[in-house]
Design a protein around this motif. Structure first.
Motif, PDB file in Angstrom:
ATOM      1  N   ALA A 185       0.863  -1.124   0.041  1.00  0.00           N
ATOM      2  CA  ALA A 185       0.029  -0.556   0.184  1.00  0.00           C
ATOM      3  C   ALA A 185       1.325   1.096  -0.007  1.00  0.00           C
ATOM      4  O   ALA A 185       1.859   1.478   0.490  1.00  0.00           O
ATOM      5  N   GLU A 259      -3.709  -4.305   3.917  1.00  0.00           N
ATOM      6  CA  GLU A 259      -2.946  -4.881   2.012  1.00  0.00           C
ATOM      7  C   GLU A 259      -3.907  -6.110   1.763  1.00  0.00           C
ATOM      8  O   GLU A 259      -3.935  -6.713   1.025  1.00  0.00           O
ATOM      9  N   LYS A 263      -6.699  -3.231   0.112  1.00  0.00           N
ATOM     10  CA  LYS A 263      -6.497  -1.631   0.521  1.00  0.00           C
ATOM     11  C   LYS A 263      -4.775  -1.033  -0.152  1.00  0.00           C
ATOM     12  O   LYS A 263      -3.714  -1.695   0.216  1.00  0.00           O
ATOM     13  N   SER A 264      -4.900  -0.597  -0.827  1.00  0.00           N
ATOM     14  CA  SER A 264      -3.826   0.195  -1.679  1.00  0.00           C
ATOM     15  C   SER A 264      -3.246   1.322  -1.149  1.00  0.00           C
ATOM     16  O   SER A 264      -1.823   1.893  -1.734  1.00  0.00           O
ATOM     17  N   TYR A 265      -4.515   2.358  -0.106  1.00  0.00           N
ATOM     18  CA  TYR A 265      -3.894   3.424   0.187  1.00  0.00           C
ATOM     19  C   TYR A 265      -4.439   3.670   1.705  1.00  0.00           C
ATOM     20  O   TYR A 265      -5.156   3.576   1.952  1.00  0.00           O
TER      21      TYR A 265
END
Length: 312
Positions: A185, A259, A263-265
């Protein structure tokens, strides 16, 4: 003598959910909507730079053709109150239809902004509000808020562009909507002032107001958390080391789990009263520590430039 490869371990599961690695790759689709003047066009351009095919004001009736495996590349679609046959309910219906397609990963992005800033943007550009062509801009903003409120409630991400520079918006959208090439992330660490409100984009918020306040030292007041005298003062507080150690112990197991859930951010926000001393220093140290853990980190001080002497 030839060695046989060991059998692969089954994909791990937690709570009955398969790991991210076992999920089939889906094509990203981002629906961009929100208040007129809040950055809709800029967001589409940023997504286009990220590799999305960007289409603005696509009539809702044409959105039905997006499902069914007909897309060849990631797509960003702008839909707002200017769009022909637009209504929040109709867009939500199309959103459900697209979300049901197992080949697509559909997200709804909503751009928001404070009313007084929206009004100023329309005045500066001498544009009429699309819902108030013959009335004051404030009437159009109010009507549009009511029209779009169901979409704001349904959005996967709400971005308040009031205090965001274009570069900040770009970093934010890169983190949330980049076309995945790496599992880690992207993390933003930001400082802020509680006096100016909580950052809406924050995933986790930490309060640094319990630390001894440098504002009450005359020689430290005009400085910021980036300056060495302020750093020395804060780290001398007996509460600092236990706090920062606990912060690291909390984040180390949380980040991999975020992650695994896709969730990438992630935005980590540190607040103090004025957003100048304690929160800035803590954010700087946290960003440095995360980079030492091998993380990709961007750093932002939201309220640092609002003026010296505010952290009281």
């Amino acid at each position: 003598m030839t060695q046989q490869a060991a059998p692969e371990a089954p994909a791990s599961t937690e709570g009955g959910h398969a790991s991210t690695a076992s999920r089939p790759e889906r094509l990203p689709v981002v629906l961009v909507t929100g208040l007129s003047g809040a950055g809709h066009t800029t967001a589409l351009k940023i997504l286009e730079d990220l590799g999305y095919e960007a289409v603005d004001n696509l009539p809702l009736t044409l959105m039905d053709g997006l499902a069914g495996g007909k897309l060849a590349r990631p797509l960003a679609v702008g839909v707002d109150s200017r769009t022909r046959d637009f209504s929040a309910e109709a867009l939500i219906e199309r959103l459900h239809l697209l979300t049901d397609d197992p080949a697509l990963e559909v997200k709804l992005l909503f751009l928001d902004c404070r009313d007084e800033v929206l009004s100023r943007r329309f005045t500066e550009t001498r544009r009429r509000h699309p819902l108030a062509l013959d009335r004051p801009v404030a009437d159009g903003i109010r009507q549009e808020r009511e029209l779009l409120d169901p979409l704001r409630e349904r959005a996967d991400l709400v971005v308040d562009s009031t205090d965001l520079a274009i570069g900040d918006l770009k970093h934010l959208l890169q983190g949330h909507f980049r076309i995945r090439s790496a599992p880690a992330a992207a993390i933003t660490v930001m400082s802020f002032s509680y006096r100016h409100g909580l950052p809406r984009e924050a995933d986790l918020v930490f309060d640094a107001r319990f630390l001894t306040n440098p504002h009450y030292r005359d020689e430290l007041r005009p400085l910021s958390g980036r300056d060495e005298p302020v750093a020395t003062f804060i780290t001398a507080d007996p509460a600092w080391n236990p706090f920062f150690a606990a912060l690291g112990n909390l984040l180390l197991p949380l980040l991999p789990r975020f992650e695994r859930e896709g969730k990438s951010y992630l935005t980590l926000a540190i607040g103090c009263t004025g957003g100048r001393h304690r929160s800035v220093f803590t954010a700087e140290r946290l960003a440095q520590w995360l980079r030492e853990q091998g993380r990709h980190v961007s750093l932002r001080h939201r309220d640092l430039d609002r003026g010296a002497g505010a952290d009281r």
